[in-house]
Write a protein that holds these residues in place. Structure first.
Motif, PDB file in Angstrom:
ATOM      1  N   ASN A 203      39.961  44.308  51.214  1.00 36.70           N
ATOM      2  CA  ASN A 203      41.307  43.901  51.284  1.00 36.70           C
ATOM      3  C   ASN A 203      42.025  45.632  51.820  1.00 36.70           C
ATOM      4  N   ALA A 204      43.042  45.096  52.722  1.00 36.53           N
ATOM      5  CA  ALA A 204      43.326  46.693  53.119  1.00 36.53           C
ATOM      6  C   ALA A 204      44.241  47.375  52.410  1.00 36.53           C
ATOM      7  N   ASN A 205      44.514  47.073  50.776  1.00 38.12           N
ATOM      8  CA  ASN A 205      45.390  48.041  50.505  1.00 38.12           C
ATOM      9  C   ASN A 205      44.394  49.233  49.582  1.00 38.12           C
ATOM     10  N   TYR A 206      42.787  48.233  49.841  1.00 39.17           N
ATOM     11  CA  TYR A 206      41.760  49.074  48.466  1.00 39.17           C
ATOM     12  C   TYR A 206      41.453  49.953  50.280  1.00 39.17           C
ATOM     13  N   ALA A 207      40.841  49.221  51.228  1.00 44.97           N
ATOM     14  CA  ALA A 207      40.613  50.679  52.354  1.00 44.97           C
ATOM     15  C   ALA A 207      41.590  51.405  52.867  1.00 44.97           C
ATOM     16  N   VAL A 208      42.629  51.461  52.762  1.00 45.83           N
ATOM     17  CA  VAL A 208      43.984  52.375  52.857  1.00 45.83           C
ATOM     18  C   VAL A 208      43.604  53.570  51.792  1.00 45.83           C
ATOM     19  N   GLN A 209      43.198  53.622  50.244  1.00 45.04           N
ATOM     20  CA  GLN A 209      43.548  54.121  49.344  1.00 45.04           C
ATOM     21  C   GLN A 209      41.987  54.717  49.339  1.00 45.04           C
ATOM     22  N   ALA A 210      40.947  54.305  50.438  1.00 38.34           N
ATOM     23  CA  ALA A 210      39.966  54.576  49.885  1.00 38.34           C
ATOM     24  C   ALA A 210      40.025  55.783  51.246  1.00 38.34           C
ATOM     25  N   GLY A 211      41.039  55.587  51.963  1.00 41.67           N
ATOM     26  CA  GLY A 211      41.072  56.679  53.784  1.00 41.67           C
ATOM     27  C   GLY A 211      40.536  56.303  54.123  1.00 41.67           C
ATOM     28  N   LEU A 212      40.125  54.446  54.698  1.00 48.55           N
ATOM     29  CA  LEU A 212      39.791  53.924  55.668  1.00 48.55           C
ATOM     30  C   LEU A 212      41.051  53.570  56.833  1.00 48.55           C
ATOM     31  N   ASN A 213      41.238  53.752  58.064  1.00 48.92           N
ATOM     32  CA  ASN A 213      41.970  52.652  58.603  1.00 48.92           C
ATOM     33  C   ASN A 213      41.490  51.914  59.073  1.00 48.92           C
ATOM     34  N   PRO A 214      42.298  50.704  58.417  1.00 41.38           N
ATOM     35  CA  PRO A 214      41.482  49.173  59.062  1.00 41.38           C
ATOM     36  C   PRO A 214      41.759  49.013  60.548  1.00 41.38           C
ATOM     37  N   LYS A 215      42.828  49.092  61.736  1.00 42.98           N
ATOM     38  CA  LYS A 215      43.095  48.879  62.565  1.00 42.98           C
ATOM     39  C   LYS A 215      42.023  50.043  63.495  1.00 42.98           C
ATOM     40  N   LYS A 216      41.872  51.454  62.655  1.00 43.84           N
ATOM     41  CA  LYS A 216      40.389  51.444  63.536  1.00 43.84           C
ATOM     42  C   LYS A 216      39.242  51.635  63.389  1.00 43.84           C
ATOM     43  N   ASP A 217      38.988  51.615  61.606  1.00 45.61           N
ATOM     44  CA  ASP A 217      37.587  51.354  61.402  1.00 45.61           C
ATOM     45  C   ASP A 217      36.693  49.937  61.369  1.00 45.61           C
ATOM     46  N   ALA A 218      37.702  49.018  61.345  1.00 47.98           N
ATOM     47  CA  ALA A 218      37.130  48.171  61.112  1.00 47.98           C
ATOM     48  C   ALA A 218      36.439  47.246  61.810  1.00 47.98           C
ATOM     49  N   ILE A 219      34.905  46.778  62.215  1.00 48.46           N
ATOM     50  CA  ILE A 219      34.542  45.768  62.836  1.00 48.46           C
ATOM     51  C   ILE A 219      34.964  44.535  63.090  1.00 48.46           C
ATOM     52  N   ALA A 220      36.169  43.532  62.565  1.00 55.70           N
ATOM     53  CA  ALA A 220      36.979  42.755  62.231  1.00 55.70           C
ATOM     54  C   ALA A 220      38.117  42.941  62.138  1.00 55.70           C
ATOM     55  N   LEU A 221      38.941  42.685  62.402  1.00 57.11           N
ATOM     56  CA  LEU A 221      40.147  42.839  61.265  1.00 57.11           C
ATOM     57  C   LEU A 221      41.073  41.367  61.629  1.00 57.11           C
ATOM     58  N   GLU A 222      41.724  40.713  60.283  1.00 54.13           N
ATOM     59  CA  GLU A 222      42.449  39.614  60.341  1.00 54.13           C
ATOM     60  C   GLU A 222      43.631  40.163  61.516  1.00 54.13           C
ATOM     61  N   LYS A 223      44.537  38.962  62.367  1.00 53.13           N
ATOM     62  CA  LYS A 223      45.231  38.702  63.241  1.00 53.13           C
ATOM     63  C   LYS A 223      46.743  38.646  62.498  1.00 53.13           C
ATOM     64  N   SER A 224      47.119  39.269  63.362  1.00 54.21           N
ATOM     65  CA  SER A 224      48.498  39.823  63.006  1.00 54.21           C
ATOM     66  C   SER A 224      49.625  38.330  62.843  1.00 54.21           C
ATOM     67  N   ASP A 225      49.304  36.955  63.178  1.00 52.87           N
ATOM     68  CA  ASP A 225      49.581  36.193  63.051  1.00 52.87           C
ATOM     69  C   ASP A 225      49.285  35.457  61.783  1.00 52.87           C
ATOM     70  N   SER A 226      48.749  36.201  60.863  1.00 55.46           N
ATOM     71  CA  SER A 226      47.647  35.020  59.461  1.00 55.46           C
ATOM     72  C   SER A 226      48.807  35.177  58.789  1.00 55.46           C
ATOM     73  N   PRO A 227      48.888  33.548  57.115  1.00 57.25           N
ATOM     74  CA  PRO A 227      49.846  33.509  56.616  1.00 57.25           C
ATOM     75  C   PRO A 227      49.813  34.092  55.383  1.00 57.25           C
ATOM     76  N   TYR A 228      48.736  34.841  55.888  1.00 58.22           N
ATOM     77  CA  TYR A 228      48.356  35.728  54.294  1.00 58.22           C
ATOM     78  C   TYR A 228      49.339  37.070  53.661  1.00 58.22           C
ATOM     79  N   ALA A 229      50.562  36.593  54.127  1.00 56.15           N
ATOM     80  CA  ALA A 229      51.418  37.846  53.937  1.00 56.15           C
ATOM     81  C   ALA A 229      51.732  38.109  52.257  1.00 56.15           C
ATOM     82  N   ASN A 230      51.602  39.607  52.610  1.00 58.21           N
ATOM     83  CA  ASN A 230      52.161  40.138  50.638  1.00 58.21           C
ATOM     84  C   ASN A 230      53.554  39.392  50.378  1.00 58.21           C
ATOM     85  N   ILE A 231      53.939  39.187  49.214  1.00 59.63           N
ATOM     86  CA  ILE A 231      55.183  38.787  48.454  1.00 59.63           C
ATOM     87  C   ILE A 231      55.149  39.174  47.260  1.00 59.63           C
ATOM     88  N   VAL A 232      56.457  39.370  47.032  1.00 54.74           N
ATOM     89  CA  VAL A 232      57.063  39.733  45.706  1.00 54.74           C
ATOM     90  C   VAL A 232      57.190  38.293  45.613  1.00 54.74           C
TER      91      VAL A 232
END
Length: 274
Positions: A203-232
């Motif tokens: 998950n991106a939050n744990y990736a970022v927390q661990a010093g990873l950049n999902p955009k650069k380091d992932a070999i496959a990444l979820e598309k920006s039109d995903s329905p999985y947006a984080n909510i309050v």
């Protein structure tokens, strides 16, 4: 007459001061709300809007959680006024399993889930029988399956709903990939750094927390039109409370969106509307 006139003026002045004082007290009345959040990026984003909310008469307290289990329990038991860490499929699944009635107050940002590997540079490079490590968050499975489906490595059974899909919905798996999914989400970056498995879903939050950049380091990444947006999330009936509305306005303001884009360099994507 002169003495009475002076006394009268003093009385008027005293009344005016009293009224101004009352008006000032009313206009600066503060409402305190406590919001539970994952440390990255949720708590960071909340901290960013604290000054803005203070101007609006909302004292925002942030309680940080290190897992996905406790925040909804704390919200349901009224230890929190809201929480900010999950997407709607996760919330729906939690409500179903716990007979809950928590609701979304609105979307804020997208954390694109990614596949990481120290052994291959593309999902298509995974060898026959490769092991893919996934967290135990059932609500993420449709998200994960979509990445492998789009890469042409698996197909899903007809009629599969991605928001409720599981690995049992895989119809064909031509590389005989082994999906192991019994791990806590927060442990996934450690597995990746220790080179465990052939690919690790994080998950991106744990990736970022661990010093990873999902955009650069992932070999496959979820598309920006995903329905999985984080909510309050809030308790049913609390969505329209003034303090919650002010919170959502601050989180989804243009200035906050720009701050998110700059702060996370595309690893976290702001969502402006539901």
């Amino acid at each position: 007459m002169k003495k009475k006139g002076i006394l009268g003026l003093l009385a008027v002045a005293a009344t005016a001061i009293l009224l101004v004082g009352c008006g000032k007290s009313s206009s600066t009345k503060t409402t305190t709300i406590t919001v539970g959040a994952s440390s990255v990026p949720h708590a960071q984003i909340l901290k960013h809007v604290q000054p803005e909310l203070k101007k609006e008469g909302v004292n925002l307290k942030i309680k940080v959680f290190q897992d996905y289990v406790l925040p909804n329990k704390a919200l349901a038991s009224k230890e929190l006024d809201a929480n900010y860490f999950q997407h709607i499929p996760f919330l729906d699944n939690w409500n179903k399993e716990n007979n809950g009635s928590l609701v979304s107050a609105g979307k804020v940002h997208l954390e694109p889930i990614g596949v990481y590997s120290k052994k291959v540079k593309s999902l298509k490079d995974l060898k026959d029988g490769a092991t893919v490590l996934v967290s135990s968050n059932v609500a993420d499975y449709g998200w994960v399956l979509t990445l492998f489906k789009d890469a042409g490595l698996i197909t899903l059974k007809k009629g599969t709903e991605l928001t409720s899909a599981t690995f049992n919905d895989i119809k064909t798996n031509k590389r005989h990939l082994k999906f192991k999914h019994s791990y806590e989400a927060k442990l996934m970056p450690t597995f990746y750094k220790n080179n465990e498995g052939d690919a690790v879903v994080i998950n991106a939050n744990y990736a970022v927390q661990a010093g990873l950049n999902p955009k650069k380091d992932a070999i496959a990444l979820e598309k920006s039109d995903s329905p999985y947006a984080n909510i309050v999330a809030v308790r049913k009936g609390d969505k329209n409370k003034p303090a919650i509305k002010k919170l959502m306005k601050a989180l989804r303001s243009k200035s906050t969106q720009k701050w998110i884009e700059k702060k996370y360099k595309g690893a976290i994507l702001p969502v402006s509307a539901d």
